[in-house]
Scaffold this active site. Sequence first.
Site, mmCIF file in Angstrom:
data_model
loop_
_atom_site.group_PDB
_atom_site.id
_atom_site.type_symbol
_atom_site.label_atom_id
_atom_site.label_comp_id
_atom_site.label_asym_id
_atom_site.label_seq_id
_atom_site.Cartn_x
_atom_site.Cartn_y
_atom_site.Cartn_z
ATOM 1 N N HIS A 65 0.840 -1.208 0.000
ATOM 2 C CA HIS A 65 0.000 0.000 0.000
ATOM 3 C C HIS A 65 0.877 1.262 0.000
ATOM 4 O O HIS A 65 0.677 2.165 -0.823
ATOM 5 C CB HIS A 65 -0.903 -0.036 1.238
ATOM 6 C CG HIS A 65 -1.822 1.139 1.384
ATOM 7 N ND1 HIS A 65 -3.187 1.049 1.202
ATOM 8 C CD2 HIS A 65 -1.589 2.436 1.717
ATOM 9 C CE1 HIS A 65 -3.740 2.232 1.400
ATOM 10 N NE2 HIS A 65 -2.790 3.096 1.728
ATOM 11 N N HIS A 110 1.545 4.246 -3.027
ATOM 12 C CA HIS A 110 1.529 5.707 -2.885
ATOM 13 C C HIS A 110 2.801 6.289 -3.510
ATOM 14 O O HIS A 110 2.755 7.231 -4.299
ATOM 15 C CB HIS A 110 1.480 6.110 -1.406
ATOM 16 C CG HIS A 110 0.114 6.009 -0.784
ATOM 17 N ND1 HIS A 110 -1.034 6.403 -1.434
ATOM 18 C CD2 HIS A 110 -0.280 5.600 0.450
ATOM 19 C CE1 HIS A 110 -2.077 6.218 -0.621
ATOM 20 N NE2 HIS A 110 -1.650 5.726 0.516
HETATM 21 ZN ZN LIG Z 1 -2.763 5.082 2.115
#
Ligand SMILES: [Zn+2]
Length: 314
Positions: A173, A177
Site C-alpha cells: 500500500h 503511494h
Molecule cells: Zn494510504
Amino acid sequence: MARMSVFRFSALALLLLSACCWAYNEVGPSQEDDSAELSVSELLERANSNLIRSANDPILTEGDIAIASEDERNADPCTSQGCKWGKNSDGKVYVPYYITNHFSDREKAIITRGLESFSSFSCIRFRPSRSSDRDWLSIESQNGCYSFVGRRGGKQVVSLARRGCLYHGTVQHELLHALGFNHEQTRSDRDNHIKVLLQNVQSGMEHNFRKIATLNQGTPYDYNSVMQYHRTAFSKNNQPTMVPIPDPNVSFGNAKEMSRNDKARLNTLYKCCECPHEHIIKINIHIHMYSTLSLDLIPLCAVSLLQKNHFQMC
Ligand SMILES: [Zn+2]
C-alpha cells in the site's frame, strides 16, 4: 542473605529487561496472529491512530499520505505535475531504495518481500540505492505508516513503523503511494460507486473523503483494491462512513494485498505492457472469448488492454 536478595533482584531485572528488548526488537507471533484477520485499511488505521505527531513529522492527509504543505491537500501532485519514476531503456522502471538500520532481519525480510513482489506482476524493479542516485526512497521506522504520493525528487521517506506497519499488504500500500497512486475512495468517479456518509465521520476528518483528480487509467472502481478504505474508516460512532452503490451490502475495503486491478492500473500508468515493436505479438481477439476463460489465466497485460479488443505479449 542480603547479598542473595540483591542477586535475585538483579537477575529478575535482567530477565525483565531482556524480555522488554525482545518484545521491542521482534514482532511477536501473537501480534502477527491478532492481525491476520485485519484488512490493510484496518491495519493502517490502527497503526496511525492516536499518534502524537511532532513538528518534524510531515503533515498527513487521508490517514497515511504525507504532504509537504497544506496546499497539497486538495491536489494530486501526480495529475498536476507528473510524478512517475523514470523508465530505463530496457523497459523496466528502477526505483532505488534504502532501508535504514531501524529494522531487525525479520522486519527487513517483510519489507524486501513487499518490494520484490512488484517484479512478479509489473515492470517496477525496486533496487538498493547507489551514491549516484538522484531520487530514492528511504524506508524508515518513523511515526506511523505513511508515504508521499509519487516521485518527489531527492530523498523521500516511506515510513513503516516497527509497531503496526510491517505486513505484506501495508508495505504494498505505501509503495503504491510512492509510485503515484491515491486511495480508491478519493477517485474522481467514486460517487458512482460509493456514498460517503459525512454525518458519521469524526469531526475534523472530513477532508479524508475529498474527491480528487486521480490516475484511474481506465480501470474500473475496485472495491477490492488495497487502496480502498474500509466501511467504518474514520467513523465517530462505528456506523459506516462509506456505503457501496447500488448494492449497499457488497463487501469492500477488505483487501490484504494488491488486487488484480491494482496491478493492471500500475502496469498501465508505467506502460509496462508496451514492449519494443519488433517483439510484439499482437493477437486480435473478441472480448466475448474472455468470458470462457478463468481471469487468472489471462496475462495481466491482457486484462489492462481488454477494452482495446486485443492483447499483446512481449
Ligand atoms: Zn494510504
